[in-house]
Design a protein around this motif. Structure first.
Motif, mmCIF file in Angstrom:
data_model
loop_
_atom_site.group_PDB
_atom_site.id
_atom_site.type_symbol
_atom_site.label_atom_id
_atom_site.label_comp_id
_atom_site.label_asym_id
_atom_site.label_seq_id
_atom_site.Cartn_x
_atom_site.Cartn_y
_atom_site.Cartn_z
ATOM 1 N N GLN A 64 121.286 5.816 30.922
ATOM 2 C CA GLN A 64 119.997 5.455 30.321
ATOM 3 C C GLN A 64 119.021 4.919 31.376
ATOM 4 O O GLN A 64 117.860 5.302 31.415
ATOM 5 C CB GLN A 64 120.190 4.416 29.213
ATOM 6 C CG GLN A 64 118.908 4.059 28.484
ATOM 7 C CD GLN A 64 118.298 5.249 27.776
ATOM 8 O OE1 GLN A 64 118.989 5.984 27.094
ATOM 9 N NE2 GLN A 64 117.006 5.451 27.942
ATOM 10 N N ILE A 65 119.501 4.064 32.260
ATOM 11 C CA ILE A 65 118.641 3.511 33.312
ATOM 12 C C ILE A 65 118.133 4.615 34.223
ATOM 13 O O ILE A 65 116.943 4.674 34.560
ATOM 14 C CB ILE A 65 119.392 2.429 34.118
ATOM 15 C CG1 ILE A 65 119.584 1.176 33.261
ATOM 16 C CG2 ILE A 65 118.652 2.091 35.412
ATOM 17 C CD1 ILE A 65 120.505 0.143 33.880
ATOM 18 N N MET A 66 119.009 5.512 34.627
ATOM 19 C CA MET A 66 118.615 6.598 35.526
ATOM 20 C C MET A 66 117.650 7.567 34.840
ATOM 21 O O MET A 66 116.701 8.053 35.459
ATOM 22 C CB MET A 66 119.842 7.353 36.044
ATOM 23 C CG MET A 66 120.727 6.502 36.923
ATOM 24 S SD MET A 66 119.823 5.819 38.326
ATOM 25 C CE MET A 66 120.832 4.423 38.725
ATOM 26 N N SER A 67 117.874 7.833 33.559
ATOM 27 C CA SER A 67 116.960 8.704 32.812
ATOM 28 C C SER A 67 115.566 8.084 32.724
ATOM 29 O O SER A 67 114.556 8.763 32.922
ATOM 30 C CB SER A 67 117.494 8.968 31.401
ATOM 31 O OG SER A 67 118.681 9.706 31.455
ATOM 32 N N ASN A 68 115.531 6.793 32.431
ATOM 33 C CA ASN A 68 114.239 6.099 32.362
ATOM 34 C C ASN A 68 113.536 6.110 33.721
ATOM 35 O O ASN A 68 112.316 6.285 33.797
ATOM 36 C CB ASN A 68 114.430 4.660 31.893
ATOM 37 C CG ASN A 68 114.827 4.576 30.442
ATOM 38 O OD1 ASN A 68 114.713 5.535 29.681
ATOM 39 N ND2 ASN A 68 115.339 3.423 30.034
ATOM 40 N N ALA A 69 114.312 5.927 34.784
ATOM 41 C CA ALA A 69 113.727 5.934 36.127
ATOM 42 C C ALA A 69 113.168 7.318 36.464
ATOM 43 O O ALA A 69 112.078 7.429 37.024
ATOM 44 C CB ALA A 69 114.768 5.512 37.155
ATOM 45 N N ARG A 70 113.909 8.375 36.126
ATOM 46 C CA ARG A 70 113.409 9.743 36.377
ATOM 47 C C ARG A 70 112.108 10.002 35.629
ATOM 48 O O ARG A 70 111.184 10.587 36.161
ATOM 49 C CB ARG A 70 114.467 10.775 35.979
ATOM 50 C CG ARG A 70 115.449 11.060 37.055
ATOM 51 C CD ARG A 70 116.382 12.225 36.702
ATOM 52 N NE ARG A 70 117.582 12.093 37.484
ATOM 53 C CZ ARG A 70 118.647 11.382 37.155
ATOM 54 N NH1 ARG A 70 118.702 10.762 36.002
ATOM 55 N NH2 ARG A 70 119.686 11.297 37.959
ATOM 56 N N GLU A 71 112.064 9.575 34.376
ATOM 57 C CA GLU A 71 110.837 9.741 33.576
ATOM 58 C C GLU A 71 109.664 8.993 34.212
ATOM 59 O O GLU A 71 108.542 9.505 34.250
ATOM 60 C CB GLU A 71 111.066 9.256 32.148
ATOM 61 C CG GLU A 71 111.950 10.162 31.329
ATOM 62 C CD GLU A 71 112.243 9.598 29.947
ATOM 63 O OE1 GLU A 71 111.531 8.669 29.496
ATOM 64 O OE2 GLU A 71 113.202 10.084 29.316
ATOM 65 N N ALA A 72 109.930 7.795 34.704
ATOM 66 C CA ALA A 72 108.865 7.009 35.335
ATOM 67 C C ALA A 72 108.364 7.694 36.604
ATOM 68 O O ALA A 72 107.158 7.740 36.857
ATOM 69 C CB ALA A 72 109.372 5.605 35.654
ATOM 70 N N ILE A 73 109.280 8.241 37.396
ATOM 71 C CA ILE A 73 108.886 8.944 38.620
ATOM 72 C C ILE A 73 108.074 10.188 38.271
ATOM 73 O O ILE A 73 107.043 10.470 38.878
ATOM 74 C CB ILE A 73 110.118 9.304 39.469
ATOM 75 C CG1 ILE A 73 110.744 8.029 40.049
ATOM 76 C CG2 ILE A 73 109.754 10.289 40.587
ATOM 77 C CD1 ILE A 73 112.123 8.226 40.656
#
Length: 109
Positions: A64-73
């Motif tokens: 979940q954290i990595m998915s959110n980070a990818r979306e933010a990038i």
């Protein structure tokens, strides 16, 4: 502290000595920024590992954290990131993958 160049130094590049000095200054600034990025990455990885280990399902929390980070990038656009947007995004996604690999390797142990 990162050294700063003045407008006069930037416009005085015609002189060979000043160009060498400017390159040396930029290399020093780059080394300082690289050190800052390294320290930030290590601290961030350690912090995320500590937090994720307390979760009931650490792998799912990491996903979940990595998915959110990818979306933010991906949300950064040329308007917000300037003309270096594709290079910046590619490097950010590479760094994110490195963090993810490091975090997941610890969670497997």
């Amino acid at each position: 502290m990162i050294a700063k160049t003045t407008t006069r130094e930037r416009h005085d590049m015609a002189d060979y000595k000043n160009t060498d000095e400017a390159i040396e200054l930029l290399m020093r600034e780059n080394a300082q920024l690289s050190g800052l990025a390294l320290a930030t990455g290590v601290l961030l990885t350690q912090l995320l590992q500590s937090i994720l280990k307390t979760q009931l399902n650490p792998q799912a929390a990491a996903t979940q954290i990595m998915s959110n980070a990818r979306e933010a990038i991906d949300a950064f656009t040329p308007e917000t990131a300037g003309e270096r947007d594709p290079i910046m995004k590619a490097r950010a996604l590479d760094a994110l993958k490195q963090f993810e690999d490091q975090i997941r390797s610890v969670l497997r142990d």
